[in-house]
Motif scaffolding. Structure first.
Motif, PDB file in Angstrom:
ATOM      1  N   PHE A 151       0.861  -1.186   0.000  1.00 15.74           N
ATOM      2  CA  PHE A 151       0.000   0.000   0.000  1.00 15.74           C
ATOM      3  C   PHE A 151       0.895   1.233   0.000  1.00 15.74           C
ATOM      4  O   PHE A 151       1.803   1.345   0.818  1.00 15.74           O
ATOM      5  CB  PHE A 151      -0.879  -0.020   1.263  1.00 15.74           C
ATOM      6  N   VAL A 152       0.657   2.129  -0.968  1.00 19.29           N
ATOM      7  CA  VAL A 152       1.488   3.339  -1.065  1.00 19.29           C
ATOM      8  C   VAL A 152       0.579   4.558  -1.091  1.00 19.29           C
ATOM      9  O   VAL A 152      -0.336   4.649  -1.916  1.00 19.29           O
ATOM     10  CB  VAL A 152       2.358   3.328  -2.351  1.00 19.29           C
ATOM     11  N   SER A 153       0.838   5.488  -0.170  1.00 21.15           N
ATOM     12  CA  SER A 153       0.004   6.671  -0.077  1.00 21.15           C
ATOM     13  C   SER A 153       0.725   7.849  -0.722  1.00 21.15           C
ATOM     14  O   SER A 153       1.750   8.308  -0.221  1.00 21.15           O
ATOM     15  CB  SER A 153      -0.269   6.938   1.402  1.00 21.15           C
ATOM     16  N   VAL A 188      -5.240  -2.541   9.614  1.00 25.75           N
ATOM     17  CA  VAL A 188      -6.203  -3.507   9.058  1.00 25.75           C
ATOM     18  C   VAL A 188      -5.564  -4.582   8.171  1.00 25.75           C
ATOM     19  O   VAL A 188      -6.243  -5.486   7.707  1.00 25.75           O
ATOM     20  CB  VAL A 188      -7.318  -2.785   8.249  1.00 25.75           C
ATOM     21  N   SER A 189      -4.231  -4.462   7.890  1.00 23.34           N
ATOM     22  CA  SER A 189      -3.635  -5.442   6.978  1.00 23.34           C
ATOM     23  C   SER A 189      -2.179  -5.709   7.346  1.00 23.34           C
ATOM     24  O   SER A 189      -1.623  -5.045   8.207  1.00 23.34           O
ATOM     25  CB  SER A 189      -3.677  -4.908   5.545  1.00 23.34           C
ATOM     26  N   ASN A 190      -1.568  -6.667   6.639  1.00 23.40           N
ATOM     27  CA  ASN A 190      -0.131  -6.946   6.831  1.00 23.40           C
ATOM     28  C   ASN A 190       0.671  -6.439   5.648  1.00 23.40           C
ATOM     29  O   ASN A 190       1.745  -6.949   5.340  1.00 23.40           O
ATOM     30  CB  ASN A 190       0.108  -8.456   6.970  1.00 23.40           C
ATOM     31  N   ALA A 191       0.144  -5.445   4.941  1.00 22.06           N
ATOM     32  CA  ALA A 191       0.782  -4.993   3.704  1.00 22.06           C
ATOM     33  C   ALA A 191       2.118  -4.307   3.967  1.00 22.06           C
ATOM     34  O   ALA A 191       2.338  -3.732   5.033  1.00 22.06           O
ATOM     35  CB  ALA A 191      -0.150  -4.021   2.973  1.00 22.06           C
ATOM     36  N   LYS A 192       3.003  -4.362   2.969  1.00 23.86           N
ATOM     37  CA  LYS A 192       4.210  -3.531   2.945  1.00 23.86           C
ATOM     38  C   LYS A 192       3.709  -2.102   2.694  1.00 23.86           C
ATOM     39  O   LYS A 192       2.974  -1.864   1.745  1.00 23.86           O
ATOM     40  CB  LYS A 192       5.101  -3.984   1.781  1.00 23.86           C
ATOM     41  N   VAL A 193       4.069  -1.145   3.566  1.00 25.26           N
ATOM     42  CA  VAL A 193       3.573   0.233   3.367  1.00 25.26           C
ATOM     43  C   VAL A 193       4.722   1.199   3.074  1.00 25.26           C
ATOM     44  O   VAL A 193       5.816   1.073   3.616  1.00 25.26           O
ATOM     45  CB  VAL A 193       2.769   0.754   4.589  1.00 25.26           C
ATOM     46  N   GLY A 245       6.478   2.434   8.329  1.00 24.31           N
ATOM     47  CA  GLY A 245       7.134   1.610   7.310  1.00 24.31           C
ATOM     48  C   GLY A 245       8.229   2.400   6.630  1.00 24.31           C
ATOM     49  O   GLY A 245       9.001   3.102   7.278  1.00 24.31           O
ATOM     50  N   SER A 246       8.297   2.318   5.310  1.00 25.64           N
ATOM     51  CA  SER A 246       9.328   3.038   4.552  1.00 25.64           C
ATOM     52  C   SER A 246       8.828   4.444   4.245  1.00 25.64           C
ATOM     53  O   SER A 246       7.734   4.606   3.712  1.00 25.64           O
ATOM     54  CB  SER A 246       9.606   2.307   3.241  1.00 25.64           C
ATOM     55  N   VAL A 247       9.642   5.447   4.584  1.00 24.65           N
ATOM     56  CA  VAL A 247       9.239   6.841   4.344  1.00 24.65           C
ATOM     57  C   VAL A 247      10.119   7.427   3.242  1.00 24.65           C
ATOM     58  O   VAL A 247      11.331   7.287   3.264  1.00 24.65           O
ATOM     59  CB  VAL A 247       9.367   7.684   5.633  1.00 24.65           C
TER      60      VAL A 247
END
Length: 470
Positions: free
Chosen positions: A317-319, A337-342, A361-363
């Protein structure tokens, strides 16, 4: 235990730099270039922005159109070493540089962001005789795409034309590395696989960063950066117990330029992409540009819509909205809500300490990606003839620098076993790249002419390979 960063005194005179455009990137550049002892003039049409910057920094400010020759003359173009154009308009940036290049010794760098120009970048650069054309959205998307190869990493920086990588992880509780000295753990790893060498070059614990030695004890929750040849990364991570899952799909919120560039790369990697964008006109454009992606017209901050589109089961998931706060909230929601890589994109850098306390996660900071490339170029221009800076990254909120030097001629640092060199404190030689072969150095290795050498340090402002010596 933890030491403060040390600034490095310069022997070489600073450059005379003119920056056109006082937005976020312009201001970041003023901050960095003045810190490094360069003489900076900033030009912008906005009185307020110029006042604000000249009150904060010891720089000359000029209000006016930077593409205007008389304004450039007033800013000192005739004696300038470097002109950097980072206004919001690509065309204005290219025009500024074209006018500035009338002065032969002045190098010029333009920021160009529109996708239409991407295929023409090298043509424009050659024809306009520019030192560099930089596209922050494209560079940010490349940095994000690297993370999809190693989803368990927080950051992946690439050196030696992609042959070596500096990878950042958080040590989970219960991990085999926790509560062990680096030396002990490296020995265990070596017993499991003779070909693998562990080189940890920076550790952050409760906000403090240090360059560790073999006696340093790693604890759960530490954020560690280690270096390895790219070809070893899969086997190394498996050995380290960082299980690396494969990302098959990605949900992106926000359909701007970064989303477009990232989607192109992900689709190329075989990853299914879904973009949620609220502007119907932009959705139509994206559908034409990215026929292989699913484009949803809707509000990406709507919890019900996110659930309906499958946020709970996505791999990543990428915002990428234009609003930092929205990006942060979306990431935190996805984490819950998830185990996604963010991956979270942040444009401003106020509240850095608050941000580092959140589990984001990764910024990715696009403005730093832009400024790093430019700072690396500026330092290389100041350096002696014997070395050049190939790559420069700022890590841990700019408290650590990783610099790749190219060694062109004999110097104090060459031809001597590393153990006999008077290497400064707070510094580690991460690796030597010898004609494409990555060497994780021991005390017996030497730096030879033709090598590139990457160092990781809490010192700042190195221009030259000899700066690593005390």
């Amino acid at each position: 235990m933890f030491e403060k960063a040390h600034s490095h005194t310069h022997e070489k005179p600073g450059l005379r730099v003119i920056i056109v455009g006082a937005g976020k990137v312009g201001r970041t550049l003023v901050d960095q270039l003045t810190k490094e002892g360069n003489d900076v003039t900033i030009v912008d049409k906005s009185h307020e922005k110029i006042d604000e910057i000249t009150n904060l920094y010891d720089v000359m400010g000029l209000v006016g159109n930077g593409a205007n020759y008389s304004i450039q003359k007033e800013a000192g173009i005739d004696s300038a070493d470097l002109l950097i154009a980072v206004t919001d308009s690509d065309e204005l940036n290219l025009l500024c540089c074209t006018i500035g290049r009338r002065v032969e010794r002045c190098a010029a760098i333009a920021r160009v962001r529109t996708p239409d120009y991407i295929p023409e970048i090298s043509y424009l650069k050659d024809r306009l005789r520019l030192a560099m054309i930089i596209n922050p959205d494209l560079e940010a998307s490349r940095e994000m795409a690297r993370l999809f190869y190693l989803p368990s990493a927080l950051e992946v920086h690439s050196f030696a034309h992609g042959q070596a990588e500096l990878i950042k992880f958080k040590v989970p509780s219960g991990h085999a590395m926790a509560s062990k000295k680096i030396r002990e753990f490296a020995h265990e790893m070596h017993n499991k696989n003779k070909d693998v060498r562990l080189l940890i070059c920076a550790v952050e614990r409760s906000g403090q960063v240090q360059i560790p030695n073999g006696d340093f004890q790693i604890e759960a929750g530490d954020i560690v950066s280690f270096v390895l040849p790219r070809r070893d990364r899969r086997s190394f991570l498996h050995l380290m117990g960082f299980e690396n899952f494969t990302v098959n799909n990605c949900m992106i919120v926000g359909g701007g330029r970064s989303a477009y560039y990232l989607s192109l790369q992900l689709i190329h990697m075989g990853i299914h992409v879904k973009i949620i964008e609220r502007d119907p006109k932009r959705c139509e454009e994206l559908s034409d540009l990215l026929p292989d992606a699913i484009i949803i017209n809707g509000d990406g901050t709507d919890e019900a819509l996110l659930r309906e589109e499958g946020i709970e089961s996505v791999d990543s998931f990428v915002s990428l909205t234009g609003i930092d706060e929205q990006n942060i909230f979306l990431t935190l929601h996805c984490r819950k809500v998830s185990n996604a890589k963010v991956i979270t994109k942040i444009n401003r850098t106020n509240f850095g300490d608050v941000i580092s306390d959140l589990d984001l996660g990764s910024v990715i900071y696009p403005r730093f990606i832009t400024s790093e490339a430019i700072i690396a170029y500026a330092r290389a221009r100041r350096a002696s003839i014997s070395t050049n800076i190939e790559t420069l990254y700022h890590m841990y909120d700019s408290r650590v620098e990783a610099i790749e030097f190219r060694v062109d001629t004999k110097s104090r640092a060459t031809d001597t076993p590393l153990r006999d060199l008077p290497i400064r404190g707070h510094l580690m030689i991460a690796f030597i790249n010898r004609r494409g072969k990555i060497i994780l150095p021991s005390g017996d290795d030497r730096i030879l002419i033709g090598d590139t050498v990457t160092v990781v340090t809490t010192n700042t402002g190195f221009n030259d390979i000899d700066d690593i010596l005390s």
